[in-house]
Design an enzyme around this catalytic site. Structure first.
Site, PDB file in Angstrom:
ATOM      1  N   SER A 195     -11.079  -1.684   2.898  1.00 54.11           N
ATOM      2  CA  SER A 195     -10.304  -1.590   4.240  1.00 54.11           C
ATOM      3  C   SER A 195     -10.039  -0.016   4.458  1.00 54.11           C
ATOM      4  CB  SER A 195      -8.977  -2.106   3.907  1.00 54.11           C
ATOM      5  OG  SER A 195      -9.076  -3.668   3.773  1.00 54.11           O
ATOM      6  N   ARG A 201       0.892  -1.174   0.053  1.00 53.81           N
ATOM      7  CA  ARG A 201       0.038   0.045   0.041  1.00 53.81           C
ATOM      8  C   ARG A 201       0.737   1.314  -0.056  1.00 53.81           C
ATOM      9  NH1 ARG A 201      -2.877  -3.803  -0.973  1.00 53.81           N
ATOM     10  NH2 ARG A 201      -5.053  -4.006  -0.037  1.00 53.81           N
ATOM     11  N   GLU A 215      -6.199   3.743   5.656  1.00 48.16           N
ATOM     12  CA  GLU A 215      -5.518   3.412   4.445  1.00 48.16           C
ATOM     13  C   GLU A 215      -5.967   4.472   3.313  1.00 48.16           C
ATOM     14  OE1 GLU A 215      -5.507   0.503   0.956  1.00 48.16           O
ATOM     15  OE2 GLU A 215      -7.511   0.389   2.050  1.00 48.16           O
TER      16      GLU A 215
HETATM   17  N1  EPU Z   1      -9.494 -11.218  10.639  1.00 46.10           N
HETATM   18  C1  EPU Z   1     -10.283 -11.120  11.660  1.00 46.10           C
HETATM   19  N2  EPU Z   1     -11.435 -10.372  11.998  1.00 46.10           N
HETATM   20  C2  EPU Z   1     -11.979  -9.675  10.897  1.00 46.10           C
HETATM   21  C3  EPU Z   1     -11.285  -9.665   9.523  1.00 46.10           C
HETATM   22  C4  EPU Z   1     -10.046 -10.305   9.396  1.00 46.10           C
HETATM   23  O1  EPU Z   1      -9.682 -11.795  12.596  1.00 46.10           O
HETATM   24  O2  EPU Z   1     -12.885  -9.221  11.034  1.00 46.10           O
HETATM   25  C5  EPU Z   1      -8.382 -11.898  10.380  1.00 46.10           C
HETATM   26  C6  EPU Z   1      -8.699 -13.553   9.972  1.00 46.10           C
HETATM   27  O3  EPU Z   1      -7.348 -14.111  10.691  1.00 46.10           O
HETATM   28  C7  EPU Z   1      -8.459 -13.367   8.532  1.00 46.10           C
HETATM   29  C8  EPU Z   1      -7.294 -12.426   8.324  1.00 46.10           C
HETATM   30  O4  EPU Z   1      -7.744 -11.306   9.115  1.00 46.10           O
HETATM   31  O5  EPU Z   1      -8.057 -14.699   8.141  1.00 46.10           O
HETATM   32  C9  EPU Z   1      -7.342 -11.845   6.761  1.00 46.10           C
HETATM   33  O6  EPU Z   1      -8.586 -11.166   6.537  1.00 46.10           O
HETATM   34  P1  EPU Z   1      -9.098 -11.020   5.015  1.00 46.10           P
HETATM   35  O7  EPU Z   1      -8.722 -12.174   4.159  1.00 46.10           O
HETATM   36  O8  EPU Z   1     -10.620 -10.475   5.205  1.00 46.10           O
HETATM   37  O9  EPU Z   1      -8.034  -9.609   4.695  1.00 46.10           O
HETATM   38  P2  EPU Z   1      -7.742  -8.547   5.312  1.00 46.10           P
HETATM   39  O10 EPU Z   1      -6.400  -8.486   5.717  1.00 46.10           O
HETATM   40  O11 EPU Z   1      -8.815  -7.889   6.332  1.00 46.10           O
HETATM   41  C10 EPU Z   1      -6.878  -7.324   3.157  1.00 46.10           C
HETATM   42  C11 EPU Z   1      -6.635  -6.234   2.328  1.00 46.10           C
HETATM   43  C12 EPU Z   1      -7.994  -6.201   1.499  1.00 46.10           C
HETATM   44  C13 EPU Z   1      -7.963  -7.552   0.532  1.00 46.10           C
HETATM   45  C14 EPU Z   1      -7.965  -8.803   1.489  1.00 46.10           C
HETATM   46  C15 EPU Z   1      -8.093 -10.040   0.647  1.00 46.10           C
HETATM   47  C16 EPU Z   1      -5.597  -4.614   3.334  1.00 46.10           C
HETATM   48  C17 EPU Z   1      -5.597  -3.061   4.138  1.00 46.10           C
HETATM   49  N3  EPU Z   1      -6.870  -5.095   3.056  1.00 46.10           N
HETATM   50  O12 EPU Z   1      -7.715  -7.574   4.198  1.00 46.10           O
HETATM   51  O13 EPU Z   1      -8.010  -4.989   0.542  1.00 46.10           O
HETATM   52  O14 EPU Z   1      -9.241  -7.729  -0.074  1.00 46.10           O
HETATM   53  O15 EPU Z   1      -6.891  -8.605   2.619  1.00 46.10           O
HETATM   54  O16 EPU Z   1      -6.638 -10.227   0.238  1.00 46.10           O
HETATM   55  O17 EPU Z   1      -4.620  -4.906   3.132  1.00 46.10           O
HETATM   56  C18 EPU Z   1      -8.429  -2.721   0.766  1.00 46.10           C
HETATM   57  O18 EPU Z   1      -7.629  -2.542   0.585  1.00 46.10           O
HETATM   58  O19 EPU Z   1      -9.443  -1.990   0.478  1.00 46.10           O
HETATM   59  C19 EPU Z   1      -9.157  -4.275   0.692  1.00 46.10           C
HETATM   60  C20 EPU Z   1     -10.407  -4.640   0.674  1.00 46.10           C
END
Ligand code: EPU
Length: 341
Positions: A240, A165, A334
């Site tokens: 996000s 990012r 972000e």
């Molecule tokens: N998790 C939780 N609680 C939650 C959400 C997530 O515990 O409510 C933990 C879980 O362990 C889960 C892990 O976080 O396995 C990863 O969650 P998720 O796959 O939903 O991804 P994220 O880290 O919350 C990032 C990106 C997203 C992207 C997803 C999928 C960032 C800031 N966000 O989210 O990007 O779609 O991975 O790869 O890096 C964006 O940037 O706007 C965005 C949506």
């Protein structure tokens, strides 16, 4: 070129917050960029570049300047062989249309980034990424209008300092300097292979999927996203709202000692999911100042009923403070914010 006056930033951004922008210029060609640039210069007004407004937040006082909205569209194949595709997407093209185009042709490289809202020109600005891919790896170069030299030129990916990012476009002295005219991507036939990104891997196991073609990965990612992430055409949000936290090896060890799950890289550095921290801090699904922490993905902040940046800022502070008190980490926002002047 269409020029509109006193346009609510809330209508230009998916978070639907923000006061009036003094002028908005719709840019449909390179010529329009020059016209809008001169229009702002004559009036000594600052400028701000924008695509779909999916990662941009406006302030209550609006923007006393000129917003250049990128509406330059088109996708052009530059070269195509059996195992490689090089294409140019104009900056105002919908990012997901570019992804669909490459998947339909059977090429891999951006399929896991399906359904990310926003334009192709905005994609490299924050180095979008999802489900194990980021645009940095497919990007060849970016064609820009450089406001410093007042010239069009091409910048190779190696000069863009792309990280999680993070790029030249959104950090440091060159942030805001370039209008992105087009992006050039290179795709290939090296399909993604297991093990996949956590939630994609779970989906694949659950559904017994064995087809890892770009079109099928696109379908699976689209389903996972539809479950977890709000569609910005229906629900106001910027995806996000916070970044995940990247730590060096020492920091990652410390986090694990505190009982926080850490995703390790090959070099032993690590990532903490900020969504996990927010959830464990008891904020998932909570309403704060008219904003709601999504009950499906805690990293997403939904604008449920506020019209004010002030409310968003109050909700943000509460989340940051609560997580800091509980875990000692300071969450970083972000989406970018349009300055008031
Ligand atoms: N998790 C939780 N609680 C939650 C959400 C997530 O515990 O409510 C933990 C879980 O362990 C889960 C892990 O976080 O396995 C990863 O969650 P998720 O796959 O939903 O991804 P994220 O880290 O919350 C990032 C990106 C997203 C992207 C997803 C999928 C960032 C800031 N966000 O989210 O990007 O779609 O991975 O790869 O890096 C964006 O940037 O706007 C965005 C949506």
């Amino acid at each position: 070129m269409q020029i509109r006056e006193n346009v609510p930033i809330s209508e230009l951004t998916t978070m639907r917050i923000g006061g009036l922008a003094r002028y908005v210029c719709e840019i449909s060609s390179k010529d329009d960029i020059i016209k809008a640039w001169n229009f702002a210069k004559e009036r000594k007004l600052p400028i701000w570049f924008m695509g779909g407004g999916a990662n941009t937040i406006g302030k209550d006082a609006g923007f006393d300047g000129v917003i250049l909205l990128n509406k330059i569209t088109g996708i052009e194949i530059l070269t195509e062989t059996d195992d490689g595709l090089q294409l140019k997407a104009m900056g105002g093209e919908e990012w997901d249309d570019v992804v669909e185009f490459t998947c339909k042709k059977g090429f891999s490289g951006i399929e896991a980034m399906s359904k990310i809202p926003g334009t192709a020109g905005a994609a490299p600005v924050q180095n979008i990424g999802a489900y194990g891919q980021d645009i940095a790896r497919a990007l060849v170069s970016v064609e820009v209008f450089d406001t410093k030299t007042e010239e069009f030129r091409s910048i190779p990916r190696s000069k863009l300092r792309m990280d999680y990012r993070y790029t030249t476009f959104n950090h440091g002295e060159d942030a805001g300097r370039y209008f992105i005219v087009s992006i050039t991507l290179h795709l290939n036939k090296n399909y993604l292979e297991p093990p996949f990104y956590n939630s994609l891997q779970n989906y694949i196991l659950e559904h017994g999927e064995t087809d890892y073609s770009p079109m099928n990965i696109r379908r699976m990612v689209s389903e996972i996203r539809a479950e977890k992430l709000p569609d910005p055409t229906e629900i106001a949000s910027s995806g996000s709202f916070f970044k995940n936290i990247y730590l060096d090896q020492v920091g990652a060890d410390e986090a694990e000692e505190k009982g926080i799950p850490v995703w390790r890289s090959n070099d032993d550095s690590g990532k903490i999911n900020s969504g996990w921290l927010i959830e464990q801090a008891g904020l998932k699904g909570e309403e704060l100042h008219g904003m709601r922490v999504s009950d499906k993905a805690a990293l997403v902040l939904i604008n449920e009923k506020t019209k004010n940046y002030a409310d968003l800022a109050a909700a943000r502070s509460e989340i940051i403070d609560t997580v800091r008190r509980k875990f000692g980490y300071t969450l970083e926002q972000e989406p970018v914010e349009i300055p008031e002047k």
